[in-house]
Design a protein around this motif. Structure first.
Motif, mmCIF file in Angstrom:
data_model
loop_
_atom_site.group_PDB
_atom_site.id
_atom_site.type_symbol
_atom_site.label_atom_id
_atom_site.label_comp_id
_atom_site.label_asym_id
_atom_site.label_seq_id
_atom_site.Cartn_x
_atom_site.Cartn_y
_atom_site.Cartn_z
ATOM 1 N N ARG A 130 0.838 -1.206 0.000
ATOM 2 C CA ARG A 130 0.000 0.000 0.000
ATOM 3 C C ARG A 130 0.872 1.255 0.000
ATOM 4 N NH1 ARG A 130 -5.440 -0.620 1.457
ATOM 5 N NH2 ARG A 130 -5.481 1.285 2.662
ATOM 6 N N ARG A 131 1.924 1.252 0.826
ATOM 7 C CA ARG A 131 2.798 2.419 0.883
ATOM 8 C C ARG A 131 3.441 2.645 -0.479
ATOM 9 N NH1 ARG A 131 6.921 1.888 5.187
ATOM 10 N NH2 ARG A 131 7.918 0.510 3.681
ATOM 11 N N SER A 132 3.907 1.559 -1.078
ATOM 12 C CA SER A 132 4.526 1.652 -2.391
ATOM 13 C C SER A 132 3.526 2.171 -3.427
ATOM 14 C CB SER A 132 5.056 0.272 -2.802
ATOM 15 O OG SER A 132 5.526 0.293 -4.112
ATOM 16 N N ASN A 133 2.300 1.639 -3.379
ATOM 17 C CA ASN A 133 1.263 2.092 -4.314
ATOM 18 C C ASN A 133 0.945 3.568 -4.115
ATOM 19 O OD1 ASN A 133 1.037 -0.423 -5.474
ATOM 20 N ND2 ASN A 133 -0.703 -1.041 -4.239
ATOM 21 N N PHE A 134 0.794 3.976 -2.859
ATOM 22 C CA PHE A 134 0.488 5.384 -2.595
ATOM 23 C C PHE A 134 1.640 6.281 -3.055
ATOM 24 C CE2 PHE A 134 -2.777 4.054 0.628
ATOM 25 C CZ PHE A 134 -3.837 4.689 0.022
ATOM 26 N N THR A 135 2.872 5.864 -2.773
ATOM 27 C CA THR A 135 4.025 6.673 -3.207
ATOM 28 C C THR A 135 4.009 6.842 -4.720
ATOM 29 O OG1 THR A 135 5.342 5.897 -1.327
ATOM 30 C CG2 THR A 135 6.550 6.803 -3.208
ATOM 31 N N GLU A 136 3.816 5.723 -5.417
ATOM 32 C CA GLU A 136 3.787 5.768 -6.887
ATOM 33 C C GLU A 136 2.632 6.638 -7.390
ATOM 34 O OE1 GLU A 136 4.919 5.206 -10.737
ATOM 35 O OE2 GLU A 136 6.030 4.561 -8.959
ATOM 36 N N LEU A 137 1.448 6.469 -6.791
ATOM 37 C CA LEU A 137 0.286 7.242 -7.245
ATOM 38 C C LEU A 137 0.473 8.741 -6.977
ATOM 39 C CD1 LEU A 137 -2.620 4.835 -6.292
ATOM 40 C CD2 LEU A 137 -2.000 5.586 -8.591
ATOM 41 N N PHE A 138 1.014 9.087 -5.822
ATOM 42 C CA PHE A 138 1.216 10.508 -5.534
ATOM 43 C C PHE A 138 2.311 11.109 -6.433
ATOM 44 C CE2 PHE A 138 -1.173 9.694 -1.583
ATOM 45 C CZ PHE A 138 -2.063 10.759 -1.662
ATOM 46 N N ASP A 139 3.326 10.289 -6.748
ATOM 47 C CA ASP A 139 4.331 10.769 -7.717
ATOM 48 C C ASP A 139 3.675 11.038 -9.070
ATOM 49 O OD1 ASP A 139 6.306 10.621 -5.811
ATOM 50 O OD2 ASP A 139 7.179 8.729 -6.557
ATOM 51 N N ARG A 140 2.800 10.123 -9.481
ATOM 52 C CA ARG A 140 2.094 10.313 -10.760
ATOM 53 C C ARG A 140 1.141 11.506 -10.694
ATOM 54 N NH1 ARG A 140 1.159 4.499 -13.609
ATOM 55 N NH2 ARG A 140 3.230 3.695 -13.117
ATOM 56 N N LEU A 141 0.523 11.702 -9.539
ATOM 57 C CA LEU A 141 -0.370 12.855 -9.372
ATOM 58 C C LEU A 141 0.426 14.153 -9.525
ATOM 59 C CD1 LEU A 141 -3.174 14.028 -8.685
ATOM 60 C CD2 LEU A 141 -2.515 13.869 -6.271
ATOM 61 N N ASP A 142 1.586 14.201 -8.858
ATOM 62 C CA ASP A 142 2.438 15.391 -8.970
ATOM 63 C C ASP A 142 2.833 15.642 -10.427
ATOM 64 O OD1 ASP A 142 2.316 15.825 -6.244
ATOM 65 O OD2 ASP A 142 4.252 14.837 -5.829
ATOM 66 N N ALA A 143 3.215 14.586 -11.116
ATOM 67 C CA ALA A 143 3.631 14.728 -12.520
ATOM 68 C C ALA A 143 2.453 15.200 -13.375
ATOM 69 C CB ALA A 143 4.180 13.403 -13.053
ATOM 70 N N ALA A 144 1.258 14.636 -13.130
ATOM 71 C CA ALA A 144 0.076 15.030 -13.918
ATOM 72 C C ALA A 144 -0.277 16.484 -13.630
ATOM 73 C CB ALA A 144 -1.095 14.106 -13.597
ATOM 74 N N LEU A 145 -0.158 16.893 -12.373
ATOM 75 C CA LEU A 145 -0.436 18.292 -12.027
ATOM 76 C C LEU A 145 0.584 19.218 -12.692
ATOM 77 C CD1 LEU A 145 -1.380 17.953 -8.248
ATOM 78 C CD2 LEU A 145 -2.901 18.628 -10.114
ATOM 79 N N ASP A 146 1.844 18.799 -12.684
ATOM 80 C CA ASP A 146 2.892 19.616 -13.310
ATOM 81 C C ASP A 146 2.640 19.765 -14.814
ATOM 82 O OD1 ASP A 146 4.152 19.965 -10.892
ATOM 83 O OD2 ASP A 146 5.684 18.415 -11.243
ATOM 84 N N ARG A 147 2.138 18.701 -15.448
ATOM 85 C CA ARG A 147 1.862 18.750 -16.885
ATOM 86 C C ARG A 147 0.523 19.431 -17.173
ATOM 87 N NH1 ARG A 147 2.873 13.222 -16.468
ATOM 88 N NH2 ARG A 147 0.707 12.831 -17.023
ATOM 89 N N GLY A 148 -0.342 19.532 -16.136
ATOM 90 C CA GLY A 148 -1.676 20.100 -16.351
ATOM 91 C C GLY A 148 -2.615 19.115 -17.026
ATOM 92 N N ASP A 149 -2.343 17.828 -16.890
ATOM 93 C CA ASP A 149 -3.142 16.770 -17.535
ATOM 94 C C ASP A 149 -4.305 16.390 -16.609
ATOM 95 O OD1 ASP A 149 -4.164 14.500 -18.746
ATOM 96 O OD2 ASP A 149 -2.205 13.530 -19.004
ATOM 97 N N GLN A 150 -5.463 17.002 -16.833
ATOM 98 C CA GLN A 150 -6.635 16.793 -15.974
ATOM 99 C C GLN A 150 -7.136 15.352 -16.015
ATOM 100 O OE1 GLN A 150 -7.755 18.999 -13.761
ATOM 101 N NE2 GLN A 150 -6.024 20.222 -14.445
ATOM 102 N N GLN A 151 -7.080 14.709 -17.165
ATOM 103 C CA GLN A 151 -7.517 13.317 -17.288
ATOM 104 C C GLN A 151 -6.645 12.411 -16.408
ATOM 105 O OE1 GLN A 151 -10.186 11.981 -18.728
ATOM 106 N NE2 GLN A 151 -9.551 9.965 -18.017
ATOM 107 N N ALA A 152 -5.331 12.619 -16.456
ATOM 108 C CA ALA A 152 -4.415 11.821 -15.639
ATOM 109 C C ALA A 152 -4.630 12.110 -14.153
ATOM 110 C CB ALA A 152 -2.972 12.084 -16.034
ATOM 111 N N VAL A 153 -4.855 13.383 -13.811
ATOM 112 C CA VAL A 153 -5.122 13.758 -12.416
ATOM 113 C C VAL A 153 -6.358 13.009 -11.921
ATOM 114 C CG1 VAL A 153 -5.866 15.623 -10.893
ATOM 115 C CG2 VAL A 153 -3.978 15.996 -12.495
ATOM 116 N N SER A 154 -7.426 13.002 -12.712
ATOM 117 C CA SER A 154 -8.662 12.326 -12.331
ATOM 118 C C SER A 154 -8.454 10.822 -12.168
ATOM 119 C CB SER A 154 -9.734 12.598 -13.395
ATOM 120 O OG SER A 154 -10.898 11.869 -13.089
ATOM 121 N N THR A 155 -7.732 10.217 -13.082
ATOM 122 C CA THR A 155 -7.484 8.775 -13.032
ATOM 123 C C THR A 155 -6.646 8.411 -11.801
ATOM 124 O OG1 THR A 155 -7.582 8.645 -15.444
ATOM 125 C CG2 THR A 155 -6.531 6.814 -14.305
ATOM 126 N N VAL A 156 -5.604 9.190 -11.559
ATOM 127 C CA VAL A 156 -4.729 8.916 -10.412
ATOM 128 C C VAL A 156 -5.490 9.117 -9.101
ATOM 129 C CG1 VAL A 156 -2.660 9.680 -9.192
ATOM 130 C CG2 VAL A 156 -2.607 9.418 -11.661
#
Length: 141
Positions: A80-106
């Motif tokens: 779970r910790r690993s999954n959350f770390t990965e998901l929050f990293d992806r959330l940060d990346a999606a926010l940095d790119r401004g990709d709303q679809q990726a933000v919603s999915t993550v």
């Protein structure tokens, strides 16, 4: 100077009329009582030994189950910790790119993982108890 010795005055009682039969009956009662005590002690000692064996067995089973459960939680929460770390990293990346679809999915993934409990995935606790009782059960992680 020493005091003069006192003389005790009294009457000597004659021996009571206790027959040999009465003495033998009293001895028999003592022997019977001791035998009963020995029997009760043996029965109670056996019961205590059975309880001690039962206690040792149950404590060993509890410790074995505790070990399995600890391993399960360590692995489950590590995942779970690993999954959350990965998901929050992806959330940060999606926010940095401004990709709303990726933000919603993550965010959906984060919510789904947060919504579930590691114990919910274990299933029926009765089945878990049956597995713990089965010495041939193989635990897979």
């Amino acid at each position: 100077m020493s005091e003069p010795k006192k003389v005790h005055v009294g009457e000597v009682l004659p021996p009571r009329g206790i027959s040999a039969f009465d003495g033998f009956a009293a001895l028999t009662q003592i022997v019977d009582a001791v035998q009963d005590c020995v029997k009760v002690h043996a029965v109670e000692s056996t019961k205590q030994a059975h309880l001690a064996a039962y206690e040792a067995t149950e404590v060993a089973r509890i410790k074995a189950a505790e070990s399995v459960l600890k391993q399960f939680f360590e692995q489950s929460f590590e995942e779970r910790r690993s999954n959350f770390t990965e998901l929050f990293d992806r959330l940060d990346a999606a926010l940095d790119r401004g990709d709303q679809q990726a933000v919603s999915t993550v965010l959906t993934g984060i919510v789904e993982i947060a919504r579930t409990s590691p114990l919910a995935n274990m299933g029926d606790l009765g089945q878990i108890r049956a597995a713990l009782d089965d010495p041939d059960h193989v635990w897979e992680f």
